[in-house]
Design a protein around this motif. Structure first.
Motif: not given
Length: 265
Positions: A169-190
């Motif tokens: 059921x996991x469907x989202x992946x979020x990449x978190x930068x050291x400066x707090x920036x986040x980029x979220x997208x569908x897991x299947x897309x990444x």
């Protein structure tokens, strides 16, 4: 002497009677004239359409088209084009380069069975790939300079997801930068867009090109999703999945192509 108004009315009436009783030959001549005028107007309109904007219609045309998507952009050019606009293009605000980027620690957490933390070097020893990839600003116009192609070496996102054993059921992946920036997208897309957490560009540390210590690269995604200095990757089950990178953009990844020359045979 007849009244002038009566004379004028009589003249109009006479003209009407004359036309009403015109011979077939005369009527045909009038029809031909009207048809010729209509044809002339159509031809004039067509000619105007053909020449509008300086274009001229041709019966046939021939040409050749060639392209090259394998030419590698030197790191010096990458540094000049992309590093000068890091905030806008790569979604990072600080250059946190360290002495040994391979010792940068990355954690994977969230809805997983095996959350873990490891250095880039440790992960690279387990699984690393090198592939030719392109990074471009989503708004890069035709023949624009905000695009690069490089040999990218990094850790596949698919490997990180598998190592962490994402829950059903996991469907989202979020990449978190050291400066707090986040980029979220569908897991299947990444995973489907060959995502990698890169640590080398053209056989050099990222400090020689885009800057930073590591950077997410995705095939066919706008550069503002290419977050740098990633410290955490969260894999989660969300009720609402975030949109695909670049969704809604008419040209999410414009190539730097333009017409160089043309000729009419």
């Amino acid at each position: 002497m007849a009244d002038k108004k009566q004379i004028a009315v009589s003249a109009v009436a006479a003209t009407s009677l004359l036309l009403a009783g015109a011979t077939p030959a005369l009527a045909a001549t009038a029809d031909e004239a009207a048809g010729a005028a209509g044809q002339l107007a159509s031809e004039s309109a067509a000619q105007s359409a053909e020449t509008a904007g300086g274009y001229v219609a041709a019966d046939a045309s021939e040409g050749q088209f060639a392209w090259d998507q394998t030419t590698i952009t030197p790191n010096s050019v990458i540094r000049e084009v992309f590093r000068t606009a890091t905030n806008a293009l790569c979604n990072a605000t600080n250059d946190l380069a360290v002495d040994n980027p391979l010792q940068w620690r990355l954690s994977v957490s969230g809805d997983v069975e095996n959350a873990f933390s490891a250095t880039i070097d440790e992960l690279a020893q387990e699984q690393a790939v090198q592939q030719t990839m392109t990074c471009t600003c989503g708004g890069n116009p035709s023949d624009g300079k905000a695009i690069i192609t490089a040999e990218v070496k990094g850790i596949p996102v698919s490997y990180l997801v598998g190592r962490a054993a994402a829950q059903e059921g996991a469907n989202t992946i979020t990449f978190v930068s050291a400066d707090g920036t986040e980029a979220a997208m569908p897991l299947v897309y990444a995973v489907g867009h060959h995502g990698v957490v890169s640590f080398e560009i053209n056989d050099e540390d990222l400090s020689a090109s885009v800057g930073g210590n590591n950077q997410l690269w995705l095939a066919g995604a706008p550069a503002n999703y290419f977050v740098r200095d990633i410290v955490e990757i969260r894999i989660t089950c969300e009720e609402t999945v975030p949109p695909n990178p670049g969704e809604g953009m008419e040209y999410p990844n414009s190539p730097n192509v333009g017409v160089l020359s043309g000729a009419v045979a």
